[in-house]
Scaffold this active site. Structure first.
Site, PDB file in Angstrom:
ATOM      1  N   ASP A  13       3.196 -32.244 -29.182  1.00 11.12           N
ATOM      2  CA  ASP A  13       3.851 -31.851 -30.426  1.00 11.12           C
ATOM      3  C   ASP A  13       5.318 -31.624 -30.052  1.00 11.12           C
ATOM      4  O   ASP A  13       5.668 -30.572 -29.522  1.00 11.12           O
ATOM      5  CB  ASP A  13       3.231 -30.572 -30.982  1.00 11.12           C
TER       6      ASP A  13
ATOM      7  N   GLU B  75       2.962 -36.745 -31.932  1.00 13.47           N
ATOM      8  CA  GLU B  75       3.206 -36.673 -33.375  1.00 13.47           C
ATOM      9  C   GLU B  75       4.478 -37.435 -33.719  1.00 13.47           C
ATOM     10  O   GLU B  75       5.476 -37.369 -33.007  1.00 13.47           O
ATOM     11  CB  GLU B  75       3.340 -35.215 -33.820  1.00 13.47           C
TER      12      GLU B  75
ATOM     13  N   ASP C 276       2.391 -24.101 -31.396  1.00 14.94           N
ATOM     14  CA  ASP C 276       2.827 -25.406 -30.878  1.00 14.94           C
ATOM     15  C   ASP C 276       1.756 -26.028 -29.980  1.00 14.94           C
ATOM     16  O   ASP C 276       1.536 -27.242 -30.004  1.00 14.94           O
ATOM     17  CB  ASP C 276       4.146 -25.274 -30.112  1.00 14.94           C
TER      18      ASP C 276
END
Length: 175
Positions: free
Chosen positions: A8, A69, A141
């Site tokens: 991420d 992502e 996160d």
């Protein structure tokens, strides 16, 4: 058995999540954050920290698959550009190690893990904890990165059910 590294990305905090996949069984290996704020405000130093951190994870855990992502367009174009640069640093670390790239949108990740593309962070954290049978709730996160890895694992299952191969995917699609 596959080891999946999910990322991420963030220009200050990049989450990572590492899971193993053996058949349909998913197991937690590790998760956490690469904090690129300790080296000051210089973007170049932050990108170097992300690259070095992802490279170290690859050396330590030897993942066989890498998923990240995608950038979403926010209201602030400068933030989107910095996020794209952070993604680039992580992607270069992975591709230098010979890992193929799979990218998923935030909506795809949430749909895969929570069941709705509009899920909030708390819902993602809860489902990551539940799916991986974690004793506690991971940091936001790290949970997002674990969700990226879970999404890739679920995508691999879908592709194998359709008779495809998940060995090389880009943007969540087989190449």
């Amino acid at each position: 058995m596959d080891i999946i590294l999910g990322i991420d990305p963030g220009s200050r905090i990049t989450g990572y999540g590492i899971i193993s996949k053996s058949g349909k069984k998913l197991s937690y290996i590790s998760s956490g954050c690469i904090k690129a704020t300790s080296q000051g405000e210089d973007l170049g130093n932050r990108l170097q920290t992300i690259f070095a951190g992802v490279s170290e994870l690859i050396i330590q855990y030897k993942p066989t698959l890498f998923a990240i992502e995608q950038v979403f367009m926010a209201k602030n174009p400068d933030s989107a550009l910095k996020l794209g640069q952070a993604r680039g640093a992580a992607i270069v670390a992975a591709t230098q190690a010979g890992l193929s790239l799979a990218e998923y949108s935030a909506r795809q990740i949430k749909q895969s893990v929570v069941g709705t593309g509009g899920a909030d962070k708390v819902q993602v954290q809860h489902m990551v904890r539940s799916l991986l049978k974690l004793p506690g709730t991971p940091q936001a996160d790290a949970a997002d990165a674990l969700a990226v890895a879970l999404c890739h694992a679920h995508s691999m299952d879908t592709l194998s059910q359709l008779g495809g191969s998940a060995s090389k995917t880009v943007r969540g699609r087989l190449v």
